[in-house]
Design an enzyme around this catalytic site. Sequence first.
Site, PDB file in Angstrom:
ATOM      1  N   CYS A 182       0.896  -1.194  -0.042  1.00 28.26           N
ATOM      2  CA  CYS A 182       0.114   0.040   0.095  1.00 28.26           C
ATOM      3  C   CYS A 182       0.876   1.305   0.049  1.00 28.26           C
ATOM      4  O   CYS A 182       1.324   1.564  -0.999  1.00 28.26           O
ATOM      5  CB  CYS A 182      -0.903  -0.153   1.147  1.00 28.26           C
ATOM      6  SG  CYS A 182      -2.487   0.991   1.115  1.00 28.26           S
ATOM      7  N   HIS A 185      -3.620  -5.431   0.681  1.00 27.94           N
ATOM      8  CA  HIS A 185      -3.136  -5.670   1.931  1.00 27.94           C
ATOM      9  C   HIS A 185      -2.832  -7.257   2.102  1.00 27.94           C
ATOM     10  O   HIS A 185      -4.032  -7.861   2.538  1.00 27.94           O
ATOM     11  CB  HIS A 185      -3.634  -5.266   2.968  1.00 27.94           C
ATOM     12  CG  HIS A 185      -3.555  -3.539   3.152  1.00 27.94           C
ATOM     13  ND1 HIS A 185      -2.608  -3.082   3.875  1.00 27.94           N
ATOM     14  CD2 HIS A 185      -4.299  -2.832   2.500  1.00 27.94           C
ATOM     15  CE1 HIS A 185      -2.771  -1.906   3.868  1.00 27.94           C
ATOM     16  NE2 HIS A 185      -3.596  -1.521   2.929  1.00 27.94           N
ATOM     17  N   GLU A 198      -1.653  -8.840   4.380  1.00 28.32           N
ATOM     18  CA  GLU A 198      -1.416  -9.227   5.610  1.00 28.32           C
ATOM     19  C   GLU A 198      -2.896  -9.337   6.338  1.00 28.32           C
ATOM     20  O   GLU A 198      -2.893  -9.940   7.590  1.00 28.32           O
ATOM     21  CB  GLU A 198      -0.623  -8.234   6.438  1.00 28.32           C
ATOM     22  CG  GLU A 198      -1.363  -6.881   6.633  1.00 28.32           C
ATOM     23  CD  GLU A 198      -1.213  -5.833   5.399  1.00 28.32           C
ATOM     24  OE1 GLU A 198      -1.102  -6.337   4.337  1.00 28.32           O
ATOM     25  OE2 GLU A 198      -1.132  -4.737   5.543  1.00 28.32           O
ATOM     26  N   SER A 204       0.914 -13.013  37.364  1.00 26.61           N
ATOM     27  CA  SER A 204      -0.238 -12.543  37.595  1.00 26.61           C
ATOM     28  C   SER A 204      -1.427 -13.819  37.472  1.00 26.61           C
ATOM     29  O   SER A 204      -2.546 -13.849  37.911  1.00 26.61           O
ATOM     30  CB  SER A 204      -0.805 -11.752  36.273  1.00 26.61           C
ATOM     31  OG  SER A 204      -0.461 -12.635  35.256  1.00 26.61           O
ATOM     32  N   GLY A 205      -0.759 -15.299  37.417  1.00 20.65           N
ATOM     33  CA  GLY A 205      -1.697 -16.140  36.892  1.00 20.65           C
ATOM     34  C   GLY A 205      -2.141 -16.352  35.441  1.00 20.65           C
ATOM     35  O   GLY A 205      -2.758 -17.221  35.082  1.00 20.65           O
ATOM     36  N   GLY A 206      -1.935 -15.143  34.560  1.00 22.80           N
ATOM     37  CA  GLY A 206      -2.248 -15.039  33.158  1.00 22.80           C
ATOM     38  C   GLY A 206      -1.094 -16.103  32.520  1.00 22.80           C
ATOM     39  O   GLY A 206      -0.253 -16.548  33.083  1.00 22.80           O
ATOM     40  N   ASP A 216       1.049 -15.025  30.010  1.00 18.56           N
ATOM     41  CA  ASP A 216       2.186 -14.680  29.731  1.00 18.56           C
ATOM     42  C   ASP A 216       3.237 -14.621  30.808  1.00 18.56           C
ATOM     43  O   ASP A 216       4.420 -15.286  30.825  1.00 18.56           O
ATOM     44  CB  ASP A 216       2.165 -13.157  29.365  1.00 18.56           C
ATOM     45  CG  ASP A 216       1.406 -13.001  28.115  1.00 18.56           C
ATOM     46  OD1 ASP A 216       0.791 -13.919  27.584  1.00 18.56           O
ATOM     47  OD2 ASP A 216       0.932 -11.789  28.144  1.00 18.56           O
ATOM     48  N   SER A 217       2.837 -14.276  32.131  1.00 25.86           N
ATOM     49  CA  SER A 217       3.797 -14.138  32.985  1.00 25.86           C
ATOM     50  C   SER A 217       3.898 -15.522  33.626  1.00 25.86           C
ATOM     51  O   SER A 217       5.211 -16.073  34.286  1.00 25.86           O
ATOM     52  CB  SER A 217       3.287 -13.172  34.335  1.00 25.86           C
ATOM     53  OG  SER A 217       2.093 -13.743  34.713  1.00 25.86           O
ATOM     54  N   SER A 218       2.804 -16.833  33.514  1.00 24.38           N
ATOM     55  CA  SER A 218       3.190 -18.191  33.715  1.00 24.38           C
ATOM     56  C   SER A 218       4.409 -18.541  33.030  1.00 24.38           C
ATOM     57  O   SER A 218       5.296 -19.295  33.494  1.00 24.38           O
ATOM     58  CB  SER A 218       1.921 -18.949  33.816  1.00 24.38           C
ATOM     59  OG  SER A 218       0.955 -18.104  34.546  1.00 24.38           O
TER      60      SER A 218
HETATM   61  N1  LIG Z   1      -1.574  -9.148  39.709  1.00 21.17           N
HETATM   62  C1  LIG Z   1      -0.193  -9.204  39.421  1.00 21.17           C
HETATM   63  N2  LIG Z   1       0.762  -9.585  40.211  1.00 21.17           N
HETATM   64  C2  LIG Z   1       2.005  -9.503  39.622  1.00 21.17           C
HETATM   65  N3  LIG Z   1       2.329  -9.002  38.700  1.00 21.17           N
HETATM   66  C3  LIG Z   1       1.291  -8.863  37.590  1.00 21.17           C
HETATM   67  C4  LIG Z   1      -0.147  -8.933  37.777  1.00 21.17           C
HETATM   68  N4  LIG Z   1      -0.839  -8.663  36.921  1.00 21.17           N
HETATM   69  C5  LIG Z   1       0.113  -8.172  35.891  1.00 21.17           C
HETATM   70  N5  LIG Z   1       1.300  -8.670  36.230  1.00 21.17           N
HETATM   71  C6  LIG Z   1       2.557  -8.194  35.453  1.00 21.17           C
HETATM   72  O1  LIG Z   1       2.150  -7.567  34.215  1.00 21.17           O
HETATM   73  C7  LIG Z   1       2.462  -8.308  33.111  1.00 21.17           C
HETATM   74  C8  LIG Z   1       1.550  -7.910  32.053  1.00 21.17           C
HETATM   75  O2  LIG Z   1       0.227  -8.581  32.311  1.00 21.17           O
HETATM   76  P1  LIG Z   1      -0.616  -9.194  31.299  1.00 21.17           P
HETATM   77  O3  LIG Z   1      -1.898  -9.457  31.528  1.00 21.17           O
HETATM   78  O4  LIG Z   1      -0.360  -8.447  29.770  1.00 21.17           O
HETATM   79  O5  LIG Z   1       0.117 -10.719  31.082  1.00 21.17           O
HETATM   80  P2  LIG Z   1      -0.197 -11.962  31.813  1.00 21.17           P
HETATM   81  O6  LIG Z   1      -1.202 -11.552  33.055  1.00 21.17           O
HETATM   82  O7  LIG Z   1       0.858 -12.535  32.268  1.00 21.17           O
HETATM   83  O8  LIG Z   1      -0.959 -12.888  30.735  1.00 21.17           O
HETATM   84  P3  LIG Z   1      -2.452 -12.720  30.094  1.00 21.17           P
HETATM   85  O9  LIG Z   1      -2.458 -11.800  29.035  1.00 21.17           O
HETATM   86  O10 LIG Z   1      -2.746 -14.056  29.931  1.00 21.17           O
HETATM   87  O11 LIG Z   1      -3.269 -11.940  31.327  1.00 21.17           O
HETATM   88  C9  LIG Z   1       2.347  -9.833  33.501  1.00 21.17           C
HETATM   89  O12 LIG Z   1       3.173 -10.722  32.555  1.00 21.17           O
HETATM   90  C10 LIG Z   1       2.985  -9.737  34.956  1.00 21.17           C
HETATM   91  O13 LIG Z   1       4.242  -9.531  34.845  1.00 21.17           O
HETATM   92  N1  LIG Z   2      -3.525   2.057   3.606  1.00 18.01           N
HETATM   93  C1  LIG Z   2      -2.352   2.716   2.934  1.00 18.01           C
HETATM   94  O1  LIG Z   2      -1.338   2.379   2.974  1.00 18.01           O
HETATM   95  C2  LIG Z   2      -3.221   3.935   2.063  1.00 18.01           C
HETATM   96  C3  LIG Z   2      -2.017   4.891   1.391  1.00 18.01           C
HETATM   97  C4  LIG Z   2      -2.448   6.119   0.740  1.00 18.01           C
HETATM   98  N2  LIG Z   2      -2.676   7.064   1.776  1.00 18.01           N
HETATM   99  C5  LIG Z   2      -3.776   5.904   0.104  1.00 18.01           C
HETATM  100  O2  LIG Z   2      -4.720   5.982   0.370  1.00 18.01           O
HETATM  101  O3  LIG Z   2      -3.589   5.235  -1.101  1.00 18.01           O
HETATM  102 MG   LIG Z   3      -2.978 -10.852  32.797  1.00 14.20          MG
END
Ligand SMILES: Nc1ncnc2c1ncn2[C@@H]1O[C@H](COP(=O)(O)OP(=O)(O)OP(=O)(O)O)[C@@H](O)[C@H]1O
Ligand SMILES: NC(=O)CC[C@H](N)C(=O)O
Ligand SMILES: [Mg+2]
Length: 535
Positions: free
Chosen positions: A82, A177, A179, A231-233, A235-237
């Site tokens: 684009c 696009h 992507e 966080s138990g999520g 990413d951190s796990s």
């Molecule tokens: N309650 C918490 N205690 C400690 N650290 C936390 C807490 N919540 C978030 N974090 C930190 O912030 C980071 C980003 O949070 P995020 O929610 O993006 O990731 P996550 O909790 O690990 O995973 P998910 O995206 O699955 O929730 C975590 O990976 C962690 O390091």
């Molecule tokens: N999505 C784009 O990259 C658009 C590029 C440019 N502004 C257009 O309209 O053609």
């Molecule tokens: Mg989280």
Amino acid sequence: MSHSKILILDFGSQVTQLIARRVREAHVYCEIHPCDVSDDFVKQFAADGIILSGSHASVYEEETDKAPQSVFELGVPVLGICYGMQTMAQQLGGKVEAGSKREFGYAQVRARGHSALFRDIQDATNAEGHGLIDVWMSHGDKVTELPTGFNVIASNDTTPIAAMADESRKFYAVQFHPEVTHTRQGQAMLERFVLDICAAKPDWIMGDYITEAVAKIKAQVGDEEVILGLSGGVDSSVAAALIHRAIGDQLTCVFVDHGLLRLNEGDMVMEMFAGRLHAKVIRVDATEQFMSKLAGVSDPEAKRKIIGAEFVEVFKAEAAKLKASGTGHKGATFLAQGTIYPDVIESGGAKSKKAVTIKSHHNVGGLPEQLGLKLLEPLRDLFKDEVRELGVALGLPRDMVYRHPFPGPGLGVRILGEVKREYALLLQRADAIFIEELRNTVDVETGKTWYDLTSQAFTVFLPVKSVGVMGDGRTYDYVVALRAVVTSDFMTAHWAELPYSLLGKVSNRIINEVRGINRVVYDISGKPPATIEWE
Ligand SMILES: Nc1ncnc2c1ncn2[C@@H]1O[C@H](COP(=O)(O)OP(=O)(O)OP(=O)(O)O)[C@@H](O)[C@H]1O
Ligand SMILES: NC(=O)CC[C@H](N)C(=O)O
Ligand SMILES: [Mg+2]
Ligand SMILES: O=c1[nH]c(=O)c2[nH+]cn([C@@H]3O[C@H](COP(=O)(O)O)[C@@H](O)[C@H]3O)c2[nH]1
């Protein structure tokens, strides 16, 4: 170990991240950088190929972004998408003009010649037997004159130069696009570019990546100590499991209960980790601390910044306590987080100056300048699906790795406006009912639960009151909104088409069981234009 790699230069398109995801799906490592990096940077990056993203701008405006000239001088393949195509055309001597018609959405282009980019790619054929490709367009400008050395490789009536290539220099460009998934064979096109044209090796595989990541962490940390925000999520796990594999007992995990977690989440997380993750986990109850800092604050960005700062305060205090604990700890010098690549990108970390920041994620944009601890973020380059793959490869249980994500600021961004303890307690109970019903309701067609059929689901607290009637009495209570979305990348999302019977049951239960809430609504907004969280 050195991997093949692709450099993606971002001109500010909202979908640049998708280019990176598609390249990673082809198992090739790539990074996104702003389009205005220096020529030296481009040279030193030593990419196997370079991709130029789209943008909202027009190349004929007075001050516009250009690709560093070295992009076209290094002898590596380049793909312009684009705006990326338009700037390539202009920088190499072609011409770009405003079209009379904007082309937005589905389009079909006819492939011309036999470009390596479209090898074996075709969705239909026209009456003359020419191959047609379904694509997604979003542009108003177009290339009207080819630069020297280029040929047209796809066209349609609105856009005669819909794609162009100089096969000898390996320069390719598409007006559409590839992507976005609406371009049905977009992934295949990007693979033609990355794997065939750039000859990048598909060597970015999570199972193999563990060894490399473990070695990197060991080298970075040495004999120092690390605390990790757990966080138990997901990413951190996964980060905890990976770091523990690298440095064992030098790691201490800190789980912060800020009073804005889901119902019983604290106990659940501690239970989930006991026995499954061999690292040490400390639980900190910081409810009072967070609540007092948040009192009286209603601006979403201000709330995010406060929560981010308080997290760091807790981590710092725990790092110091370790030393004083008399258990042989030297005190932590590193703070590890489960930060992943989309967190970095969405907080503006990798974007060009021109892209706007929509939200500051608490763990990136929300970090204070004087941290006082070195950061260790081993997942910083990975996308969510890669993190999940890595978690499974590290032996974490699937139910942990496939949980819905939960934002660090927690209910803090799901209680609109000022956060109050009273609201949090109501919201926790309403949310628990919603999640329980999603987990218990199986869709007959797929045999899956609605929890698994949605990517993220939660309840939002609206601090407004409306009138209801219960029994024979009048109620004047709060409203909650249910939110459930389906998405693969959290960049765009559809609201989930939950069955009415399920919504009805959840509404009934919340109103009957949670005194203080007398109305439940369902959020039917997509992202964009809405976002997934309400703040
Ligand atoms: N309650 C918490 N205690 C400690 N650290 C936390 C807490 N919540 C978030 N974090 C930190 O912030 C980071 C980003 O949070 P995020 O929610 O993006 O990731 P996550 O909790 O690990 O995973 P998910 O995206 O699955 O929730 C975590 O990976 C962690 O390091
Ligand atoms: N999505 C784009 O990259 C658009 C590029 C440019 N502004 C257009 O309209 O053609
Ligand atoms: Mg989280
Ligand atoms: O850890 C986090 N800290 C944050 O500050 C944060 N803000 C949004 N999110 C999560 O990001 C995804 C996209 O959310 P939005 O559509 O609301 O921007 C969704 O999955 C959100 O839950 C966050 N996660």
